[in-house]
Scaffold this active site. Structure first.
Site, PDB file in Angstrom:
ATOM      1  N   CYS A 295      -7.100  -4.537 -19.118  1.00 39.42           N
ATOM      2  CA  CYS A 295      -8.217  -3.670 -18.721  1.00 39.42           C
ATOM      3  C   CYS A 295      -7.779  -2.232 -18.466  1.00 39.42           C
ATOM      4  O   CYS A 295      -8.625  -1.360 -18.278  1.00 39.42           O
ATOM      5  CB  CYS A 295      -8.919  -4.234 -17.486  1.00 39.42           C
ATOM      6  SG  CYS A 295      -7.970  -4.081 -15.960  1.00 39.42           S
TER       7      CYS A 295
ATOM      8  N   HIS B 274     -11.118  -2.245  -7.196  1.00 35.72           N
ATOM      9  CA  HIS B 274     -12.286  -3.115  -7.094  1.00 35.72           C
ATOM     10  C   HIS B 274     -11.908  -4.542  -7.457  1.00 35.72           C
ATOM     11  O   HIS B 274     -10.931  -4.761  -8.169  1.00 35.72           O
ATOM     12  CB  HIS B 274     -13.400  -2.628  -8.022  1.00 35.72           C
ATOM     13  CG  HIS B 274     -14.000  -1.335  -7.589  1.00 35.72           C
ATOM     14  ND1 HIS B 274     -13.449  -0.113  -7.930  1.00 35.72           N
ATOM     15  CD2 HIS B 274     -15.080  -1.067  -6.821  1.00 35.72           C
ATOM     16  CE1 HIS B 274     -14.176   0.855  -7.384  1.00 35.72           C
ATOM     17  NE2 HIS B 274     -15.174   0.299  -6.710  1.00 35.72           N
TER      18      HIS B 274
ATOM     19  N   CYS C 210       0.857  -1.178   0.000  1.00 33.55           N
ATOM     20  CA  CYS C 210       0.000   0.000   0.000  1.00 33.55           C
ATOM     21  C   CYS C 210       0.900   1.237   0.000  1.00 33.55           C
ATOM     22  O   CYS C 210       1.796   1.355   0.830  1.00 33.55           O
ATOM     23  CB  CYS C 210      -0.891  -0.009   1.242  1.00 33.55           C
ATOM     24  SG  CYS C 210      -1.920   1.466   1.410  1.00 33.55           S
TER      25      CYS C 210
ATOM     26  N   ASP D  78      -8.549 -16.778 -17.166  1.00 35.77           N
ATOM     27  CA  ASP D  78      -7.988 -18.078 -16.804  1.00 35.77           C
ATOM     28  C   ASP D  78      -7.054 -17.906 -15.604  1.00 35.77           C
ATOM     29  O   ASP D  78      -5.841 -17.903 -15.731  1.00 35.77           O
ATOM     30  CB  ASP D  78      -7.235 -18.678 -17.994  1.00 35.77           C
ATOM     31  CG  ASP D  78      -6.744 -20.084 -17.722  1.00 35.77           C
ATOM     32  OD1 ASP D  78      -7.286 -20.740 -16.810  1.00 35.77           O
ATOM     33  OD2 ASP D  78      -5.805 -20.523 -18.411  1.00 35.77           O
TER      34      ASP D  78
ATOM     35  N   CYS E 264      -4.938   0.802   6.690  1.00 37.46           N
ATOM     36  CA  CYS E 264      -5.154   2.260   6.738  1.00 37.46           C
ATOM     37  C   CYS E 264      -6.466   2.702   6.114  1.00 37.46           C
ATOM     38  O   CYS E 264      -6.736   3.894   6.026  1.00 37.46           O
ATOM     39  CB  CYS E 264      -3.983   2.987   6.086  1.00 37.46           C
ATOM     40  SG  CYS E 264      -3.855   2.749   4.299  1.00 37.46           S
TER      41      CYS E 264
ATOM     42  N   HIS F  10      -8.565   3.393  -0.247  1.00 34.42           N
ATOM     43  CA  HIS F  10      -9.167   2.801  -1.438  1.00 34.42           C
ATOM     44  C   HIS F  10      -8.054   2.308  -2.361  1.00 34.42           C
ATOM     45  O   HIS F  10      -7.107   3.037  -2.648  1.00 34.42           O
ATOM     46  CB  HIS F  10     -10.008   3.849  -2.165  1.00 34.42           C
ATOM     47  CG  HIS F  10     -10.502   3.406  -3.501  1.00 34.42           C
ATOM     48  ND1 HIS F  10     -11.587   2.579  -3.649  1.00 34.42           N
ATOM     49  CD2 HIS F  10     -10.054   3.677  -4.744  1.00 34.42           C
ATOM     50  CE1 HIS F  10     -11.784   2.358  -4.949  1.00 34.42           C
ATOM     51  NE2 HIS F  10     -10.868   3.021  -5.631  1.00 34.42           N
TER      52      HIS F  10
ATOM     53  N   CYS G 168       0.434   3.238   3.512  1.00 40.69           N
ATOM     54  CA  CYS G 168       0.921   2.770   4.821  1.00 40.69           C
ATOM     55  C   CYS G 168       1.996   1.692   4.754  1.00 40.69           C
ATOM     56  O   CYS G 168       2.581   1.345   5.771  1.00 40.69           O
ATOM     57  CB  CYS G 168      -0.249   2.269   5.665  1.00 40.69           C
ATOM     58  SG  CYS G 168      -0.938   0.693   5.097  1.00 40.69           S
TER      59      CYS G 168
ATOM     60  N   ARG H  73     -10.629 -10.836 -10.733  1.00 42.13           N
ATOM     61  CA  ARG H  73      -9.717  -9.790 -11.209  1.00 42.13           C
ATOM     62  C   ARG H  73      -9.729  -8.676 -10.173  1.00 42.13           C
ATOM     63  O   ARG H  73     -10.700  -7.963 -10.023  1.00 42.13           O
ATOM     64  CB  ARG H  73     -10.151  -9.247 -12.575  1.00 42.13           C
ATOM     65  CG  ARG H  73      -9.280  -8.097 -13.062  1.00 42.13           C
ATOM     66  CD  ARG H  73      -9.624  -7.698 -14.488  1.00 42.13           C
ATOM     67  NE  ARG H  73     -11.020  -7.316 -14.657  1.00 42.13           N
ATOM     68  CZ  ARG H  73     -11.474  -6.055 -14.597  1.00 42.13           C
ATOM     69  NH1 ARG H  73     -10.643  -5.051 -14.383  1.00 42.13           N
ATOM     70  NH2 ARG H  73     -12.761  -5.812 -14.762  1.00 42.13           N
TER      71      ARG H  73
ATOM     72  N   CYS I 280      -8.705  -5.417  -9.637  1.00 41.14           N
ATOM     73  CA  CYS I 280      -8.345  -4.283 -10.490  1.00 41.14           C
ATOM     74  C   CYS I 280      -7.909  -3.138  -9.573  1.00 41.14           C
ATOM     75  O   CYS I 280      -8.735  -2.500  -8.930  1.00 41.14           O
ATOM     76  CB  CYS I 280      -9.576  -3.913 -11.313  1.00 41.14           C
ATOM     77  SG  CYS I 280      -9.315  -2.605 -12.496  1.00 41.14           S
TER      78      CYS I 280
ATOM     79  N   CYS J 209      -7.457  -1.114   1.849  1.00 41.84           N
ATOM     80  CA  CYS J 209      -6.363  -1.606   2.676  1.00 41.84           C
ATOM     81  C   CYS J 209      -6.889  -1.806   4.098  1.00 41.84           C
ATOM     82  O   CYS J 209      -7.488  -0.887   4.678  1.00 41.84           O
ATOM     83  CB  CYS J 209      -5.214  -0.610   2.664  1.00 41.84           C
ATOM     84  SG  CYS J 209      -3.853  -1.053   3.768  1.00 41.84           S
TER      85      CYS J 209
END
Length: 136
Positions: free
Chosen positions: A67, A107, A49, A115, A101, A104, A52, A121, A123, A98
């Protein structure tokens, strides 16, 4: 086991994070697709992260989803992240935060047909991460 909880004021976060990182990590913004530092990175190492330093993902679980953001099929440990229902944008998604802390990260999506061992996923915004390359 999740890292120790990190608690700071928004003023402290603003001073420590650059504006792009603050917008994503503390205000749940999203960086533009295909612009992030780690989107196509294949470097072996551990992703932490940016806010933190908690360990979040390992390069072994990173895959090319095409993506526009770094994609992983699993976090390093389930208790290093918190999943939150996100009803913004007129849809229901699962937000990844996280656990240390409450920043964000991005998602997680399931059942998209990639596969991967988990059919997930994760993301994640590049600006939410800091890669520690493996040594040796």
């Amino acid at each position: 086991m999740a890292s120790t909880k990190v608690t700071k004021t928004e003023d402290e976060w603003r001073r420590e994070l650059d504006p792009a990182a603050y917008a994503v990590l503390r205000q749940a913004a999203t960086e533009r697709p295909y612009t992030g530092e780690y989107t196509d990175t294949e470097t072996v190492g551990v992703y932490h992260c940016r806010a933190c330093g908690a360990e979040l993902f390992r390069s072994e679980t990173k895959f090319a989803s095409h993506c526009g953001w770094p994609s992983f099929y699993a976090p390093t440990a389930d208790d290093n992240v918190v999943l939150v229902t996100d009803r913004s944008f007129g849809t229901v998604r699962t937000e990844v935060r996280c656990a240390s802390c409450d920043s964000h990260l991005g998602h997680v999506f399931t059942g998209e047909g990639y596969d991967t061992p988990t059919d997930q996923r994760w993301c994640i915004n590049s600006v939410a991460l800091r890669l520690e390359p493996a040594t040796g």
